[in-house]
Design a protein around this motif. Structure first.
Motif, PDB file in Angstrom:
ATOM      1  N   VAL A  13     -23.019 -13.127  29.558  1.00 30.70           N
ATOM      2  CA  VAL A  13     -22.089 -12.026  29.313  1.00 30.70           C
ATOM      3  C   VAL A  13     -22.646 -11.111  28.229  1.00 30.70           C
ATOM      4  CG1 VAL A  13     -20.062 -13.331  30.013  1.00 30.70           C
ATOM      5  CG2 VAL A  13     -20.769 -13.381  27.625  1.00 30.70           C
ATOM      6  N   ILE A  14     -22.324  -9.827  28.339  1.00 28.18           N
ATOM      7  CA  ILE A  14     -22.742  -8.819  27.360  1.00 28.18           C
ATOM      8  C   ILE A  14     -21.511  -8.119  26.825  1.00 28.18           C
ATOM      9  CG2 ILE A  14     -23.960  -6.641  27.024  1.00 28.18           C
ATOM     10  CD1 ILE A  14     -25.994  -7.511  29.062  1.00 28.18           C
ATOM     11  N   GLN A  15     -21.422  -7.970  25.515  1.00 26.14           N
ATOM     12  CA  GLN A  15     -20.328  -7.243  24.873  1.00 26.14           C
ATOM     13  C   GLN A  15     -20.891  -5.968  24.245  1.00 26.14           C
ATOM     14  OE1 GLN A  15     -17.402  -6.636  24.533  1.00 26.14           O
ATOM     15  NE2 GLN A  15     -16.631  -6.409  22.480  1.00 26.14           N
ATOM     16  N   ARG A  16     -20.303  -4.829  24.569  1.00 24.67           N
ATOM     17  CA  ARG A  16     -20.724  -3.540  24.015  1.00 24.67           C
ATOM     18  C   ARG A  16     -20.009  -3.306  22.695  1.00 24.67           C
ATOM     19  NH1 ARG A  16     -23.874   0.320  22.609  1.00 24.67           N
ATOM     20  NH2 ARG A  16     -23.828   2.322  23.685  1.00 24.67           N
ATOM     21  N   ARG A  31     -25.896 -27.640  30.045  1.00 24.83           N
ATOM     22  CA  ARG A  31     -25.291 -26.526  30.778  1.00 24.83           C
ATOM     23  C   ARG A  31     -24.889 -25.457  29.762  1.00 24.83           C
ATOM     24  NH1 ARG A  31     -23.412 -28.047  35.848  1.00 24.83           N
ATOM     25  NH2 ARG A  31     -21.530 -26.746  35.693  1.00 24.83           N
ATOM     26  N   VAL A  32     -25.442 -24.256  29.920  1.00 27.21           N
ATOM     27  CA  VAL A  32     -25.283 -23.245  28.871  1.00 27.21           C
ATOM     28  C   VAL A  32     -24.716 -21.953  29.442  1.00 27.21           C
ATOM     29  CG1 VAL A  32     -27.210 -24.214  27.568  1.00 27.21           C
ATOM     30  CG2 VAL A  32     -27.618 -22.302  29.105  1.00 27.21           C
ATOM     31  N   VAL A  33     -24.037 -21.220  28.570  1.00 29.14           N
ATOM     32  CA  VAL A  33     -23.579 -19.862  28.827  1.00 29.14           C
ATOM     33  C   VAL A  33     -24.230 -18.961  27.776  1.00 29.14           C
ATOM     34  CG1 VAL A  33     -21.598 -18.298  28.814  1.00 29.14           C
ATOM     35  CG2 VAL A  33     -21.398 -20.542  29.888  1.00 29.14           C
ATOM     36  N   LEU A  34     -24.761 -17.820  28.209  1.00 31.09           N
ATOM     37  CA  LEU A  34     -25.449 -16.895  27.315  1.00 31.09           C
ATOM     38  C   LEU A  34     -24.490 -15.787  26.890  1.00 31.09           C
ATOM     39  CD1 LEU A  34     -28.760 -16.475  29.360  1.00 31.09           C
ATOM     40  CD2 LEU A  34     -28.133 -18.312  27.772  1.00 31.09           C
ATOM     41  N   ALA A  35     -24.617 -15.351  25.648  1.00 32.93           N
ATOM     42  CA  ALA A  35     -23.776 -14.274  25.130  1.00 32.93           C
ATOM     43  C   ALA A  35     -24.642 -13.293  24.349  1.00 32.93           C
ATOM     44  CB  ALA A  35     -22.670 -14.826  24.232  1.00 32.93           C
ATOM     45  N   LEU A  84     -16.068  -7.217  28.725  1.00 30.44           N
ATOM     46  CA  LEU A  84     -17.100  -8.236  28.541  1.00 30.44           C
ATOM     47  C   LEU A  84     -17.855  -8.301  29.851  1.00 30.44           C
ATOM     48  CD1 LEU A  84     -18.067 -10.230  26.371  1.00 30.44           C
ATOM     49  CD2 LEU A  84     -16.739 -11.995  27.519  1.00 30.44           C
ATOM     50  N   ARG A  85     -19.017  -7.683  29.886  1.00 31.34           N
ATOM     51  CA  ARG A  85     -19.748  -7.465  31.127  1.00 31.34           C
ATOM     52  C   ARG A  85     -20.543  -8.712  31.514  1.00 31.34           C
ATOM     53  NH1 ARG A  85     -21.492  -2.556  33.162  1.00 31.34           N
ATOM     54  NH2 ARG A  85     -20.875  -1.576  31.199  1.00 31.34           N
ATOM     55  N   ARG A  86     -20.331  -9.199  32.715  1.00 35.80           N
ATOM     56  CA  ARG A  86     -21.093 -10.348  33.210  1.00 35.80           C
ATOM     57  C   ARG A  86     -22.384  -9.857  33.860  1.00 35.80           C
ATOM     58  NH1 ARG A  86     -17.696 -15.531  35.292  1.00 35.80           N
ATOM     59  NH2 ARG A  86     -16.054 -15.510  33.723  1.00 35.80           N
ATOM     60  N   VAL A  87     -23.465 -10.585  33.634  1.00 37.56           N
ATOM     61  CA  VAL A  87     -24.771 -10.233  34.184  1.00 37.56           C
ATOM     62  C   VAL A  87     -25.063 -11.169  35.347  1.00 37.56           C
ATOM     63  CG1 VAL A  87     -27.218  -9.968  33.714  1.00 37.56           C
ATOM     64  CG2 VAL A  87     -25.545  -9.422  31.949  1.00 37.56           C
ATOM     65  N   ALA A  88     -25.213 -10.631  36.527  1.00 35.29           N
ATOM     66  CA  ALA A  88     -25.416 -11.450  37.718  1.00 35.29           C
ATOM     67  C   ALA A  88     -26.855 -11.940  37.815  1.00 35.29           C
ATOM     68  CB  ALA A  88     -25.053 -10.641  38.960  1.00 35.29           C
ATOM     69  N   GLY A  89     -27.031 -13.019  38.526  1.00 34.79           N
ATOM     70  CA  GLY A  89     -28.376 -13.499  38.843  1.00 34.79           C
ATOM     71  C   GLY A  89     -29.035 -14.323  37.769  1.00 34.79           C
ATOM     72  N   LEU A  90     -28.301 -14.842  36.777  1.00 33.88           N
ATOM     73  CA  LEU A  90     -28.914 -15.632  35.711  1.00 33.88           C
ATOM     74  C   LEU A  90     -28.843 -17.129  35.982  1.00 33.88           C
ATOM     75  CD1 LEU A  90     -27.683 -13.814  32.475  1.00 33.88           C
ATOM     76  CD2 LEU A  90     -29.909 -13.656  33.578  1.00 33.88           C
ATOM     77  N   SER A  91     -27.969 -17.558  36.879  1.00 29.24           N
ATOM     78  CA  SER A  91     -27.730 -18.983  37.074  1.00 29.24           C
ATOM     79  C   SER A  91     -28.980 -19.683  37.590  1.00 29.24           C
ATOM     80  CB  SER A  91     -26.582 -19.203  38.065  1.00 29.24           C
ATOM     81  OG  SER A  91     -26.423 -20.579  38.325  1.00 29.24           O
TER      82      SER A  91
END
Length: 494
Positions: free
Chosen positions: A115-118, A78-82, A53-60
């Protein structure tokens, strides 16, 4: 060393870390991960890719300086993106997630993590898959988030199943864009169009809650309460559906009436021979800034997605004196919800009916070609592909010169401008004048001095080639359209 299991023999095989690149892909596959490596089993993805589950930096967008808090809402969501990455490259997937972060911030949220899921395709049950959904729940808990936003449209069942796992509210990209439109719509027509799109999105996602729904409890054998507990079913949800359908029907009638009003105005401009120029493009590409620079329209300009939704019509003039109209339309975005395309169809028809389309592109964007493709896909939905198109590469002052040069070489009718500095605006005006329909009937008339109205129309609607004042009146040689040529027949010079 990285241990892997052969699914046929059940024995572990060890691969050195040198067999993988920095992103975790096998070196005998394509660098962007689009071609499977030799160790792929059919169409399946790499085992490590499926497990990651790949985290994408720099979105905060969390505040670093507390003095900024007076400019933000007191309590931001407060949100988390998927996101599920199923096609294209990793760069495309990350660009899409960064755009989702910008949409979330525009809606008034604070992005904590992405986060990104392949996967080959999104999981039909929980979108990410049960294991990755549980990992997402841990991220939500650790970050203190209260909302999860998925980077695609979720089926009602997917949304409910993912909410059951992460234990917070889950919305999708479509719901987020609809929320932004609801915040920014100002005109009566814009509000009606957004409400129609919201209701069409909500209708298949209704669900009943609580005892007021009079749910059927079933018998004791089914785990119910037995006799006296069998209600008539979820009648309230049916009433809600009926009310929504009635409201949708009324909104469609209202929007149809507004369309008639706009068609009347457009017909009046057509009758007067006034050409029209439509400005379309990706959201935040600078359409309103260009309109303000060309006409002084005073339209709201803000570094924000979908800052302006309501179409604006302003009058313009070519260097040789021909009048035309500018129409600023709603901005587009990747995967623009089809509900919005349908609801704003009457507004987008301004593009289809125009004589020239200024397609504004953000030259500083990481993927300007992707913006162009997304806009053209929406224009195809409203049958606006036959309109003559001019690509306007905006923000040339901060864009990479190589990107601007690539766009100038690849597009047929294109000009690079900067609405902020005014660079290239003169070239844009000349290009508009060249591409607009030209009067095609030559006339040589002698107009008496009491027909100054016809002289004025010649200057407004035609192209003056020569003009001379003589004793009998004003002799004018010009090119005009058919309607004006018919009125000038009686004054033909001899």
């Amino acid at each position: 060393m990285t241990a892997r299991h052969d699914i046929f023999s059940g024995q572990a095989e060890a691969l050195s870390d040198d067999a993988y690149d920095d992103d975790g892909y096998l070196l005998d596959g394509d660098e962007d991960g689009t071609r499977p490596s030799a160790l792929y089993d059919g169409d399946q993805l790499e085992r490590e890719e499926r497990a990651a589950l790949r985290r994408v930096a720099g979105l905060s967008t969390e505040l670093e300086d507390v003095t900024e808090v007076e400019y933000r809402q007191l309590r931001l969501e407060r949100v988390v993106l998927a996101s599920v990455w199923s096609e294209g490259t990793l760069v495309d997937a990350e660009n899409s997630l960064r755009e989702l972060a910008a949409l979330a911030e525009t809606a008034g949220a604070e992005v904590l993590e992405g986060v990104i899921q392949r996967r080959q395709k999104p999981d039909t049950a929980t979108y990410l898959g049960k294991g990755k959904a549980e990992e997402l729940r841990d991220i939500v808990i650790s970050e203190g988030a209260d909302t999860v936003i998925a980077d695609s449209e979720l089926a009602p069942s997917q949304r409910r199943a993912l909410e059951d796992v992460v234990k917070v509210k889950v919305i999708d990209r479509t719901a987020l864009i609809l929320d932004i439109f609801a915040q920014h719509a100002k005109s009566r027509e814009g509000k009606a169009q957004v409400e129609l799109a919201q209701l069409q999105y909500l209708l298949p996602r209704l669900r009943g809650w609580g005892e007021s729904m009079s749910r059927q409890a079933g018998g004791q054998a089914a785990g119910g309460q037995g006799m006296g507990s069998r209600g008539p079913g979820e009648t309230k949800i049916e009433l809600d559906r009926r009310r929504i359908n009635s409201r949708i029907a009324k909104l469609k009638r209202d929007i149809a009436g507004m369309k008639t009003h706009r068609d009347t105005k457009r017909g009046s401009r057509r009758a007067n021979g006034i050409p029209s120029v439509a400005i379309a493009g990706y959201t935040n590409a600078g359409k309103s800034s260009i309109l303000n620079r060309l006409t002084g329209a005073g339209v709201l300009v803000q570094n924000q997605l979908f800052a302006t939704l309501d179409p604006t019509v302003r009058r313009g003039e070519t260097p040789d004196g021909r009048e035309f109209t500018f129409t600023d339309t709603v901005g587009f975005v990747r995967a623009l919800p089809h509900q919005l395309v349908e609801a704003f169809r009457s507004t987008l028809e301004e593009v289809a009916e125009s004589d020239l389309l200024l397609h504004v592109v953000d030259g500083s964007h990481p993927d300007p070609e992707g913006q162009i493709s997304a806009v053209r896909a929406v224009l195809a939905d409203v049958d606006a592909t036959d309109v003559k198109e001019v690509i306007v590469v905006n923000k040339a002052d901060i864009a990479d010169p190589e990107v601007v040069d690539r766009l100038l070489r690849n597009e047929k009718h294109v000009v690079a401008v900067s609405a902020r500095t005014g660079e290239g605006m003169d070239a844009l005006v000349r290009l508009i004048a060249d591409e607009l329909p030209q009067p095609d009937i030559s006339v040589d008339v002698l107009l008496p001095y009491n027909r100054g109205d016809l002289v004025s129309r010649l200057h407004e609607e035609g192209e003056i080639l020569a003009s001379e004042h003589v004793s009998e009146g004003t002799r004018v040689t010009a090119r005009v359209n058919a309607d004006l040529a018919a009125e000038l027949t009686a004054y033909k010079a001899v």
